[in-house]
Design a protein around this motif. Sequence first.
Motif, short mmCIF file in Angstrom:
data_model
loop_
_atom_site.label_atom_id
_atom_site.label_comp_id
_atom_site.label_asym_id
_atom_site.label_seq_id
_atom_site.Cartn_x
_atom_site.Cartn_y
_atom_site.Cartn_z
N ARG A 123 0.85 -1.19 0.00
CA ARG A 123 0.00 0.00 0.00
C ARG A 123 0.89 1.24 0.00
NH1 ARG A 123 0.21 2.05 5.14
NH2 ARG A 123 0.84 0.61 6.81
N SER A 124 0.29 2.36 -0.26
CA SER A 124 1.04 3.60 -0.31
C SER A 124 1.56 3.97 1.08
CB SER A 124 0.15 4.73 -0.84
OG SER A 124 0.83 5.96 -0.84
N PHE A 125 2.87 4.22 1.17
CA PHE A 125 3.47 4.63 2.45
C PHE A 125 3.49 6.14 2.53
CE2 PHE A 125 7.19 6.16 4.78
CZ PHE A 125 6.92 5.63 6.04
N SER A 126 2.91 6.66 3.58
CA SER A 126 2.90 8.10 3.76
C SER A 126 2.73 8.42 5.24
CB SER A 126 1.76 8.74 2.96
OG SER A 126 1.76 10.15 3.12
N MET A 127 3.53 9.36 5.74
CA MET A 127 3.39 9.77 7.13
C MET A 127 2.06 10.49 7.32
SD MET A 127 7.26 11.24 7.82
CE MET A 127 6.87 11.80 9.49
N SER A 128 1.47 10.30 8.48
CA SER A 128 0.24 11.00 8.80
C SER A 128 0.55 12.47 9.08
CB SER A 128 -0.42 10.38 10.03
OG SER A 128 0.40 10.61 11.19
N PRO A 129 -0.44 13.35 8.96
CA PRO A 129 -0.20 14.77 9.29
C PRO A 129 0.38 14.95 10.68
CG PRO A 129 -2.28 14.54 8.16
CD PRO A 129 -1.79 13.15 8.42
N ARG A 130 -0.08 14.14 11.66
CA ARG A 130 0.45 14.27 13.02
C ARG A 130 1.93 13.90 13.06
NH1 ARG A 130 -2.66 11.35 17.89
NH2 ARG A 130 -4.15 12.98 17.27
N ALA A 131 2.31 12.83 12.36
CA ALA A 131 3.72 12.42 12.33
C ALA A 131 4.59 13.48 11.65
CB ALA A 131 3.86 11.08 11.61
N VAL A 132 4.07 14.09 10.58
CA VAL A 132 4.80 15.16 9.90
C VAL A 132 5.03 16.34 10.84
CG1 VAL A 132 4.68 16.88 8.05
CG2 VAL A 132 4.03 14.51 7.60
N LEU A 133 3.99 16.69 11.60
CA LEU A 133 4.10 17.84 12.51
C LEU A 133 5.09 17.55 13.65
CD1 LEU A 133 0.36 18.95 12.74
CD2 LEU A 133 2.22 20.06 11.48
#
Length: 246
Positions: A123-133
């Motif tokens: 599946r597509s790997f992408s950090m969540s907005p919370r993890a980015v912040l």
Amino acid sequence: MLAGVAAGALNAVGGGGTFVALPALVAFGLSPVTANAVSRIALVPGAVASTWVLRNELTRVGTTSTKVLTAVSVAGGGAGAALLLVLPASSFDVAVPWLLAFATLVLAFGRRLSGALSAALGRSFSMSPRAVLIGQFFVAAYGGYFGGAVGILMLALWSTGLGLDPAAGNPMRVAQLAAIFLSATVLFLFASDALRVPLMLAAMLAGAVAGGFAGGHLARRLPAALLRAVLLTTAVTTTVLYFLRG
């Protein structure tokens, strides 16, 4: 003033302006901590000028709100600046070269790593907005404390966590750099010795504005592939210089 021009232009195009401004100020007799504060204050208007030039090229960092991301950058920059005023400036001397080496590798291979993780997970790997912040706060704190190569670390975080192309993310890097340095500047104006050398501060500030404005226009005209090459070259050069300095 010439060091300010070079630093402002470098920050707009590929980062690394601190590595011009800081040694120049130390060479003129300032202590490393005072020079760090002066360079941070002087480079803010240049970063703002670059952001204004690149305002139409700003790209969102994943699905994270730009306003929230900027607020986190301001908060992290302030926290890092406070640490600079209470901790010895040598605290990061051992860790910084290795941190930069890691960031450089991530910047070079981050998008491939993101793709490999997506393939492995199915599946597509992408950090969540919370993890980015959360990641942005720690990067901003590093930027407020030390400043050098914080843009490289930001692009490395966004590249790996979100697959964001470094060239596409460069305008937002410049904008967040301005946010990080802004809060540090407010603190340094009241709590550091920066204002004791007003002529040096004013000369570098004026140069940084001119360099940041010119660098922003140059960054807009560079092809994406060339801009990526400039960013990576800056990262590699910065890392090598820090290992030599260590």
